[in-house]
Scaffold this motif. Structure first.
Motif, PDB file in Angstrom:
ATOM      1  N   SER A  60      41.149  63.800  24.336  1.00 54.24           N
ATOM      2  CA  SER A  60      40.432  64.214  25.537  1.00 54.24           C
ATOM      3  C   SER A  60      40.908  63.418  26.744  1.00 54.24           C
ATOM      4  O   SER A  60      40.984  62.186  26.702  1.00 54.24           O
ATOM      5  N   GLY A  61      41.199  64.140  27.825  1.00 53.21           N
ATOM      6  CA  GLY A  61      41.613  63.463  29.041  1.00 53.21           C
ATOM      7  C   GLY A  61      40.502  62.600  29.614  1.00 53.21           C
ATOM      8  O   GLY A  61      40.766  61.514  30.161  1.00 53.21           O
ATOM      9  N   THR A  62      39.251  63.063  29.476  1.00 52.05           N
ATOM     10  CA  THR A  62      38.113  62.289  29.975  1.00 52.05           C
ATOM     11  C   THR A  62      37.959  60.990  29.204  1.00 52.05           C
ATOM     12  O   THR A  62      37.737  59.922  29.797  1.00 52.05           O
ATOM     13  N   ASP A  63      38.056  61.059  27.870  1.00 52.30           N
ATOM     14  CA  ASP A  63      37.954  59.852  27.049  1.00 52.30           C
ATOM     15  C   ASP A  63      38.999  58.830  27.450  1.00 52.30           C
ATOM     16  O   ASP A  63      38.718  57.634  27.594  1.00 52.30           O
ATOM     17  N   ARG A  64      40.208  59.293  27.623  1.00 55.76           N
ATOM     18  CA  ARG A  64      41.301  58.381  27.973  1.00 55.76           C
ATOM     19  C   ARG A  64      41.112  57.807  29.382  1.00 55.76           C
ATOM     20  O   ARG A  64      41.419  56.638  29.627  1.00 55.76           O
ATOM     21  N   PHE A  65      40.628  58.641  30.288  1.00 53.44           N
ATOM     22  CA  PHE A  65      40.381  58.155  31.647  1.00 53.44           C
ATOM     23  C   PHE A  65      39.313  57.073  31.656  1.00 53.44           C
ATOM     24  O   PHE A  65      39.470  56.033  32.314  1.00 53.44           O
ATOM     25  N   ILE A  66      38.209  57.304  30.929  1.00 49.91           N
ATOM     26  CA  ILE A  66      37.123  56.325  30.893  1.00 49.91           C
ATOM     27  C   ILE A  66      37.588  55.020  30.241  1.00 49.91           C
ATOM     28  O   ILE A  66      37.257  53.927  30.713  1.00 49.91           O
ATOM     29  N   SER A  67      38.353  55.123  29.164  1.00 47.49           N
ATOM     30  CA  SER A  67      38.842  53.906  28.510  1.00 47.49           C
ATOM     31  C   SER A  67      39.783  53.134  29.424  1.00 47.49           C
ATOM     32  O   SER A  67      39.721  51.899  29.504  1.00 47.49           O
ATOM     33  N   ALA A  68      40.643  53.853  30.153  1.00 46.91           N
ATOM     34  CA  ALA A  68      41.551  53.190  31.096  1.00 46.91           C
ATOM     35  C   ALA A  68      40.764  52.579  32.247  1.00 46.91           C
ATOM     36  O   ALA A  68      41.057  51.456  32.695  1.00 46.91           O
ATOM     37  N   ALA A  69      39.736  53.300  32.733  1.00 46.62           N
ATOM     38  CA  ALA A  69      38.913  52.775  33.824  1.00 46.62           C
ATOM     39  C   ALA A  69      38.195  51.504  33.400  1.00 46.62           C
ATOM     40  O   ALA A  69      38.106  50.540  34.171  1.00 46.62           O
ATOM     41  N   ALA A  70      37.671  51.488  32.171  1.00 48.67           N
ATOM     42  CA  ALA A  70      36.987  50.293  31.671  1.00 48.67           C
ATOM     43  C   ALA A  70      37.943  49.105  31.618  1.00 48.67           C
ATOM     44  O   ALA A  70      37.586  47.984  32.005  1.00 48.67           O
ATOM     45  N   VAL A 112      40.701  48.664  33.400  1.00 49.83           N
ATOM     46  CA  VAL A 112      41.056  48.254  34.774  1.00 49.83           C
ATOM     47  C   VAL A 112      39.909  47.485  35.419  1.00 49.83           C
ATOM     48  O   VAL A 112      40.123  46.453  36.079  1.00 49.83           O
ATOM     49  N   LEU A 113      38.688  47.961  35.245  1.00 51.96           N
ATOM     50  CA  LEU A 113      37.526  47.280  35.822  1.00 51.96           C
ATOM     51  C   LEU A 113      37.360  45.883  35.239  1.00 51.96           C
ATOM     52  O   LEU A 113      37.027  44.934  35.958  1.00 51.96           O
ATOM     53  N   LEU A 114      37.594  45.751  33.935  1.00 55.30           N
ATOM     54  CA  LEU A 114      37.478  44.428  33.323  1.00 55.30           C
ATOM     55  C   LEU A 114      38.557  43.483  33.856  1.00 55.30           C
ATOM     56  O   LEU A 114      38.281  42.301  34.127  1.00 55.30           O
ATOM     57  N   ALA A 115      39.779  43.992  34.000  1.00 51.89           N
ATOM     58  CA  ALA A 115      40.853  43.162  34.557  1.00 51.89           C
ATOM     59  C   ALA A 115      40.512  42.729  35.983  1.00 51.89           C
ATOM     60  O   ALA A 115      40.742  41.564  36.370  1.00 51.89           O
ATOM     61  N   LEU A 116      39.948  43.657  36.753  1.00 50.22           N
ATOM     62  CA  LEU A 116      39.537  43.323  38.120  1.00 50.22           C
ATOM     63  C   LEU A 116      38.421  42.289  38.114  1.00 50.22           C
ATOM     64  O   LEU A 116      38.403  41.371  38.953  1.00 50.22           O
ATOM     65  N   GLN A 117      37.503  42.413  37.149  1.00 48.64           N
ATOM     66  CA  GLN A 117      36.426  41.434  37.024  1.00 48.64           C
ATOM     67  C   GLN A 117      36.974  40.038  36.747  1.00 48.64           C
ATOM     68  O   GLN A 117      36.485  39.043  37.299  1.00 48.64           O
ATOM     69  N   ILE A 118      37.972  39.961  35.889  1.00 50.07           N
ATOM     70  CA  ILE A 118      38.566  38.663  35.556  1.00 50.07           C
ATOM     71  C   ILE A 118      39.193  38.031  36.802  1.00 50.07           C
ATOM     72  O   ILE A 118      39.010  36.833  37.079  1.00 50.07           O
ATOM     73  N   MET A 119      39.924  38.843  37.573  1.00 50.85           N
ATOM     74  CA  MET A 119      40.560  38.321  38.786  1.00 50.85           C
ATOM     75  C   MET A 119      39.521  37.872  39.813  1.00 50.85           C
ATOM     76  O   MET A 119      39.670  36.813  40.444  1.00 50.85           O
ATOM     77  N   LEU A 120      38.465  38.672  39.977  1.00 54.05           N
ATOM     78  CA  LEU A 120      37.410  38.290  40.915  1.00 54.05           C
ATOM     79  C   LEU A 120      36.673  37.040  40.440  1.00 54.05           C
ATOM     80  O   LEU A 120      36.271  36.200  41.253  1.00 54.05           O
ATOM     81  N   GLY A 121      36.493  36.916  39.121  1.00 51.54           N
ATOM     82  CA  GLY A 121      35.867  35.706  38.578  1.00 51.54           C
ATOM     83  C   GLY A 121      36.663  34.462  38.929  1.00 51.54           C
ATOM     84  O   GLY A 121      36.094  33.415  39.261  1.00 51.54           O
ATOM     85  N   ALA A 122      37.987  34.589  38.852  1.00 50.41           N
ATOM     86  CA  ALA A 122      38.843  33.462  39.227  1.00 50.41           C
ATOM     87  C   ALA A 122      38.696  33.137  40.717  1.00 50.41           C
ATOM     88  O   ALA A 122      38.597  31.968  41.106  1.00 50.41           O
ATOM     89  N   LEU A 123      38.660  34.184  41.551  1.00 51.88           N
ATOM     90  CA  LEU A 123      38.506  33.961  42.991  1.00 51.88           C
ATOM     91  C   LEU A 123      37.169  33.298  43.319  1.00 51.88           C
ATOM     92  O   LEU A 123      37.094  32.436  44.200  1.00 51.88           O
ATOM     93  N   VAL A 124      36.123  33.701  42.602  1.00 51.74           N
ATOM     94  CA  VAL A 124      34.803  33.104  42.808  1.00 51.74           C
ATOM     95  C   VAL A 124      34.860  31.595  42.585  1.00 51.74           C
ATOM     96  O   VAL A 124      34.286  30.809  43.359  1.00 51.74           O
ATOM     97  N   VAL A 125      35.564  31.184  41.529  1.00 53.89           N
ATOM     98  CA  VAL A 125      35.671  29.751  41.212  1.00 53.89           C
ATOM     99  C   VAL A 125      36.578  29.045  42.209  1.00 53.89           C
ATOM    100  O   VAL A 125      36.247  27.971  42.724  1.00 53.89           O
ATOM    101  N   TRP A 126      37.731  29.634  42.479  1.00 58.30           N
ATOM    102  CA  TRP A 126      38.701  28.978  43.363  1.00 58.30           C
ATOM    103  C   TRP A 126      38.162  28.771  44.773  1.00 58.30           C
ATOM    104  O   TRP A 126      38.494  27.789  45.432  1.00 58.30           O
ATOM    105  N   PHE A 127      37.329  29.716  45.253  1.00 62.46           N
ATOM    106  CA  PHE A 127      36.842  29.651  46.626  1.00 62.46           C
ATOM    107  C   PHE A 127      35.377  29.231  46.731  1.00 62.46           C
ATOM    108  O   PHE A 127      34.720  29.481  47.744  1.00 62.46           O
ATOM    109  N   ASP A 128      34.864  28.627  45.647  1.00 61.10           N
ATOM    110  CA  ASP A 128      33.534  28.011  45.666  1.00 61.10           C
ATOM    111  C   ASP A 128      32.404  29.012  45.950  1.00 61.10           C
ATOM    112  O   ASP A 128      31.627  28.847  46.901  1.00 61.10           O
ATOM    113  N   LEU A 129      32.352  30.061  45.154  1.00 63.75           N
ATOM    114  CA  LEU A 129      31.232  31.012  45.130  1.00 63.75           C
ATOM    115  C   LEU A 129      30.957  31.701  46.478  1.00 63.75           C
ATOM    116  O   LEU A 129      29.815  31.701  46.956  1.00 63.75           O
ATOM    117  N   PRO A 130      31.947  32.334  47.107  1.00 60.29           N
ATOM    118  CA  PRO A 130      31.669  33.055  48.354  1.00 60.29           C
ATOM    119  C   PRO A 130      30.756  34.252  48.072  1.00 60.29           C
ATOM    120  O   PRO A 130      31.027  35.045  47.162  1.00 60.29           O
TER     121      PRO A 130
END
Length: 308
Positions: A80-90, A92-110
């Protein structure tokens, strides 16, 4: 795979709530400005704020592992194209969360980055909820049969609720990390009903969005019952309205106790539960052909026999 999706969803819920505990206990910089290390070490001295922040990171690492396995299995097993899209979106969102988590620490919780970090966590939670509710469904077995007027009305109400909830969550996160939580009392701001400072305006905006969300949820539950949308939807909306009222009471108690740690965490936990309920409502309404709202407001099932 459904069991894996469920436990990944539960881990995400725990991580969000525990993240609230980290923020409310002022432990967000427990590992200093280091990431992915903690105080310059892979395994630091585990005590106080360092222990709390490090535990949060360990839960995050577990979530990365579970999500990776889940998305990979879903991508390989589904055509299913929808299944694959949702899995890819999840993923990507998790990878973005990891990067933002790093920024939160590096820049002292903006506060702005923390708010975005928190919101993306809810988008990720929605993807996992969709996977859990649809992982074994066959789109070939259930085809959509068209949308009724009542069904379109129900979807409009749910979309408005999700918008209001998103506004309340974003404003609440920003207020929390700007330390505006006690800018107003539990009922009024200082000695007046209207805000007179920036902190009071942000706090009032959060309260307005939260109150509107609760009231609109109650109204939608009433409309669903009156127009007979069907017991599955009516029960879901009644539960959401009950949880919304509970959240409002907890919010009042949180301010009245001057944001006591326990109440602050409970406030986030119940708010996250409400978000799950409303997102699940949207997912339920968009199931293709499994349960639809008829023109008379009754729930019917339409099943199409697959071609041989």
């Amino acid at each position: 795979m459904k069991s894996l999706a469920f436990w990944t969803l539960c881990t995400t819920y725990v991580l969000i709530v525990f993240g609230g505990y980290v923020a409310s206990s002022n432990s967000g910089m427990g590992c200093g400005p280091d990431w992915p290390l903690c105080n310059g070490m892979l395994i630091p001295m585990l005590k106080g704020a360092t222990l709390i922040e490090y535990a949060h990171r360990l839960i995050g690492a577990l979530l990365v592992l579970l999500t990776g396995v889940l998305c990979l299995r879903l991508w390989r097993s589904s055509r299913s194209g929808t299944d694959r899209f949702i899995s890819a979106a999840a993923a990507v969102l998790l990878a973005l969360q990891i990067m933002l988590g790093a920024l939160v620490v590096w820049f002292d919780l903006p506060p702005i980055i923390v708010t975005i970090h928190f919101f993306i966590a809810f988008l990720f939670l929605g993807c996992l909820l969709w996977i859990w509710r649809n992982v074994h469904r066959s789109p070939q077995m259930h085809q959509p049969v068209g949308q009724t007027t009542i069904e379109a009305e129900a979807k409009r109400h749910i979309h408005v609720l999700l918008f209001l909830l998103a506004a309340a969550l974003l404003l609440g996160t920003y207020v929390k990390h700007q330390h505006y939580g006690l800018a107003c009392g539990w009922l009024i701001c200082g000695e007046q009903a209207w805000p007179s400072s920036e902190a009071q305006m942000w706090q009032t905006a959060h309260r307005t969005a939260a109150a509107t969300t609760v009231l609109y949820t109650i109204w939608t539950a009433f409309v669903a019952h009156r127009r007979r949308w069907g017991r599955p939807l009516e029960r879901r909306l009644l539960l959401a309205a009950t949880v919304g009222l509970l959240q409002a009471v907890i919010g009042i108690v949180t301010v009245a106790t001057e944001i006591h740690l326990s109440w602050a965490v409970i406030h986030l936990a119940v708010g996250t539960w409400l978000a799950l309920l409303l997102v699940e409502l949207k997912i339920y309404l968009h199931r293709p052909g499994v349960t639809r709202l008829s023109a008379r407001g009754r729930m019917r099932k339409y099943t199409q026999t697959p071609a041989r």
